[in-house]
Design an enzyme around this catalytic site. Sequence first.
Site, PDB file in Angstrom:
ATOM      1  N   SER A  23       0.820  -1.218   0.000  1.00  0.00           N
ATOM      2  CA  SER A  23       0.000   0.000   0.000  1.00  0.00           C
ATOM      3  C   SER A  23       0.848   1.261   0.000  1.00  0.00           C
ATOM      4  CB  SER A  23      -0.954   0.009   1.207  1.00  0.00           C
ATOM      5  OG  SER A  23      -0.235  -0.175   2.410  1.00  0.00           O
ATOM      6  N   ASN A 110      -2.522  -2.904  12.647  1.00  0.00           N
ATOM      7  CA  ASN A 110      -3.988  -2.875  12.484  1.00  0.00           C
ATOM      8  C   ASN A 110      -4.590  -1.633  13.133  1.00  0.00           C
ATOM      9  OD1 ASN A 110      -3.427  -5.327  11.435  1.00  0.00           O
ATOM     10  ND2 ASN A 110      -4.450  -6.535  13.028  1.00  0.00           N
ATOM     11  N   THR A 155     -41.684  22.183 -11.448  1.00  0.00           N
ATOM     12  CA  THR A 155     -41.898  20.825 -10.948  1.00  0.00           C
ATOM     13  C   THR A 155     -42.119  19.979 -12.197  1.00  0.00           C
ATOM     14  OG1 THR A 155     -44.303  20.929 -10.750  1.00  0.00           O
ATOM     15  CG2 THR A 155     -43.051  21.718  -8.858  1.00  0.00           C
ATOM     16  N   HIS A 156     -41.602  18.766 -12.189  1.00  0.00           N
ATOM     17  CA  HIS A 156     -41.627  17.906 -13.390  1.00  0.00           C
ATOM     18  C   HIS A 156     -40.948  18.595 -14.573  1.00  0.00           C
ATOM     19  CE1 HIS A 156     -44.776  15.457 -11.320  1.00  0.00           C
ATOM     20  NE2 HIS A 156     -45.092  16.651 -10.833  1.00  0.00           N
ATOM     21  N   SER A 277     -16.658  23.865 -29.760  1.00  0.00           N
ATOM     22  CA  SER A 277     -16.670  22.610 -30.510  1.00  0.00           C
ATOM     23  C   SER A 277     -15.587  22.663 -31.576  1.00  0.00           C
ATOM     24  CB  SER A 277     -18.045  22.433 -31.160  1.00  0.00           C
ATOM     25  OG  SER A 277     -17.954  21.532 -32.256  1.00  0.00           O
ATOM     26  N   LYS A 283     -20.908  26.683 -31.013  1.00  0.00           N
ATOM     27  CA  LYS A 283     -21.130  26.033 -29.725  1.00  0.00           C
ATOM     28  C   LYS A 283     -20.447  26.740 -28.546  1.00  0.00           C
ATOM     29  CE  LYS A 283     -23.191  22.890 -28.907  1.00  0.00           C
ATOM     30  NZ  LYS A 283     -22.934  21.453 -28.985  1.00  0.00           N
ATOM     31  N   ASN A 285     -20.220  25.301 -24.866  1.00  0.00           N
ATOM     32  CA  ASN A 285     -20.614  24.143 -24.061  1.00  0.00           C
ATOM     33  C   ASN A 285     -20.272  24.312 -22.572  1.00  0.00           C
ATOM     34  OD1 ASN A 285     -21.556  22.804 -26.336  1.00  0.00           O
ATOM     35  ND2 ASN A 285     -19.551  21.908 -26.763  1.00  0.00           N
ATOM     36  N   GLU A 290     -20.920  19.554 -16.785  1.00  0.00           N
ATOM     37  CA  GLU A 290     -21.152  18.150 -17.152  1.00  0.00           C
ATOM     38  C   GLU A 290     -20.167  17.230 -16.431  1.00  0.00           C
ATOM     39  OE1 GLU A 290     -21.873  17.995 -21.650  1.00  0.00           O
ATOM     40  OE2 GLU A 290     -21.220  20.030 -21.245  1.00  0.00           O
ATOM     41  N   TYR A 317      -9.123  -7.461  12.044  1.00  0.00           N
ATOM     42  CA  TYR A 317      -8.546  -6.871  10.837  1.00  0.00           C
ATOM     43  C   TYR A 317      -8.525  -7.879   9.698  1.00  0.00           C
ATOM     44  CZ  TYR A 317      -5.340  -4.873   7.479  1.00  0.00           C
ATOM     45  OH  TYR A 317      -4.795  -4.396   6.315  1.00  0.00           O
ATOM     46  N   GLN A 322      -7.515  -2.511   3.568  1.00  0.00           N
ATOM     47  CA  GLN A 322      -6.526  -1.648   2.927  1.00  0.00           C
ATOM     48  C   GLN A 322      -7.134  -0.851   1.771  1.00  0.00           C
ATOM     49  OE1 GLN A 322      -2.329  -2.887   2.584  1.00  0.00           O
ATOM     50  NE2 GLN A 322      -2.707  -3.034   0.390  1.00  0.00           N
ATOM     51  N   LYS A 325      -8.162   3.358   1.792  1.00  0.00           N
ATOM     52  CA  LYS A 325      -7.403   4.582   1.554  1.00  0.00           C
ATOM     53  C   LYS A 325      -7.622   5.162   0.162  1.00  0.00           C
ATOM     54  CE  LYS A 325      -4.309   2.209   3.610  1.00  0.00           C
ATOM     55  NZ  LYS A 325      -5.209   1.562   4.596  1.00  0.00           N
TER      56      LYS A 325
HETATM   57  N1  ARG Z   1      -1.268  -1.509   4.804  1.00  0.00           N
HETATM   58  C1  ARG Z   1      -2.196  -2.047   5.716  1.00  0.00           C
HETATM   59  C2  ARG Z   1      -3.584  -1.410   5.496  1.00  0.00           C
HETATM   60  O1  ARG Z   1      -3.622  -0.485   4.818  1.00  0.00           O
HETATM   61  C3  ARG Z   1      -1.751  -1.774   7.108  1.00  0.00           C
HETATM   62  C4  ARG Z   1      -2.260  -2.748   8.101  1.00  0.00           C
HETATM   63  C5  ARG Z   1      -1.577  -4.059   7.859  1.00  0.00           C
HETATM   64  N2  ARG Z   1      -1.944  -5.038   8.822  1.00  0.00           N
HETATM   65  C6  ARG Z   1      -1.791  -6.310   8.604  1.00  0.00           C
HETATM   66  N3  ARG Z   1      -2.168  -7.144   9.521  1.00  0.00           N
HETATM   67  N4  ARG Z   1      -1.289  -6.772   7.477  1.00  0.00           N
HETATM   68  O2  ARG Z   1      -4.586  -1.838   5.994  1.00  0.00           O
END
Ligand code: ARG
Length: 466
Positions: A23, A110, A155-156, A277, A283, A285, A290, A317, A322, A325
């Site tokens: 990660s 964890n 409305t509508h 365009s 145009k 736009n 959008e 955990y 993971q 994030k």
């Molecule tokens: N990179 C892990 C995560 O984002 C960190 C926690 C890892 N814990 C583990 N038991 N492998 O969740």
Amino acid sequence: MSNLWSGRFAGEPDPDVFEFGRSFPFDRRLIEDDIRGSLAWVAAIAAAGAIAPSDAAAITEGLQGILADVRRDPSSVDGPDEDVHAFVERTLVERIGEAGKRLHTGRSRNEQVSVDLRLYLKRRIPAVQQAIARLVAAMAGQAERAGDAPMPAYTHLRRAQPVLVAHFWLAHVAALRRDHRLFDVALEAADSLPLGSGAVAGTSYPIDVLAIARDLGFGHVAANSIDASSDRDFVSVFLHACALAMVHLSRLAEDLVIFTGEEFRFFELSDEVATGSSLMPQKKNPDPLELVRGKSGRVIGRHAGWLATMKGLPSGYNKDLQEDKEAVFDAEATTVQCLAAMKTVVAGLTLDAARARRWASGLLLATDVAEYLVARGVPFRKSHEIVGGMVRRLVADGREFASLSAAEWAAFSPEFQPDVVEAITPAAAVSARRTPQSTNPAAVAAALDGVRAWLERVDPDGRTPA
Ligand code: ARG
């Protein structure tokens, strides 16, 4: 290179599968939060007598040194490490030697990763709220400049009743102020310290978790170590707040795509935010609008996807977590970007008051005609029927109420007196609405004052939070 868990295994991990599980490419963004969490942790384990004061001092100094280095050169947050936690520990040991190996005493990644992401959100949510407030300020500016100009409300997507243009803007302001409050709820959800939970069962040192919470600015401490290691409700609440804000931005975008289009043209887009365009020379736009509408799908997807990731997990955990994030970082960045773009588009709109007023007149005054009769004692259901018949005739003849002579009015009902002519205008219609949430000009002015007071409190132009 050895990993935080290499001792357990005879050989090297498969490079592709290891890469798949890393990660660090995205959680490096948590570097400052990770170091902050570790600084609090080292103080706590030293206070609990789990490590010597001299080691704690060395670790603290080492962590502070790493923090200074990565602030000076953010590109140095790099390496073959599995995640940001492994990076900090490796760098610490390289820097201060053996003492660095005592930092992780009594702690698990964890709980560490949960602390990091909570700290991250606690410092970033105020910036999202500030972006909301800036857009609210732009809409309040439009509301103020619109003065007493009326426009049709729909409305509508059919013309319904006249409202003040300011009332239209304050409708979108109301939704965004709810979003601002929902981000407070997301802040509150993140405001609980998981440290002390260990991997899942708790920590075997007498850690003063309240002291850590105080140190890191958490208002609460996790109630249960198993729950703490798998709880990502705060992520869900944040993603929900982002998704709902994007739904509101998308609806505003849709209103503006329609109202700036040739057939409506109540507002003109500033050239600076319009696109042309490659083929059709005429145009103009509304691409940014959008794109905001389109990106709402992506943020809703982040929220729905995250709930799906969580729903099948056993207690404790699991590596699935993971995935939190990238969902958070993408939803946050997209929401802030869209708020900023929308602010620029809204600030640059020009109102075509004459055109908005023109379309606020006509058969959408029918409710006011019906209420005129009610004021003269006709039961509402009866007056609705009379006016319905009038509308049928006027539509067939291609006419509007304003074209009726006094005799024609009276032919529909003897209750119509000559004063009906002044009663049936867009200005009279908005003034006739009486409730505080209505488009009555005094109510709208009071609402705008309320928004101004709110903006003063939340200070959209203040220093951007870190
Ligand atoms: N990179 C892990 C995560 O984002 C960190 C926690 C890892 N814990 C583990 N038991 N492998 O969740």
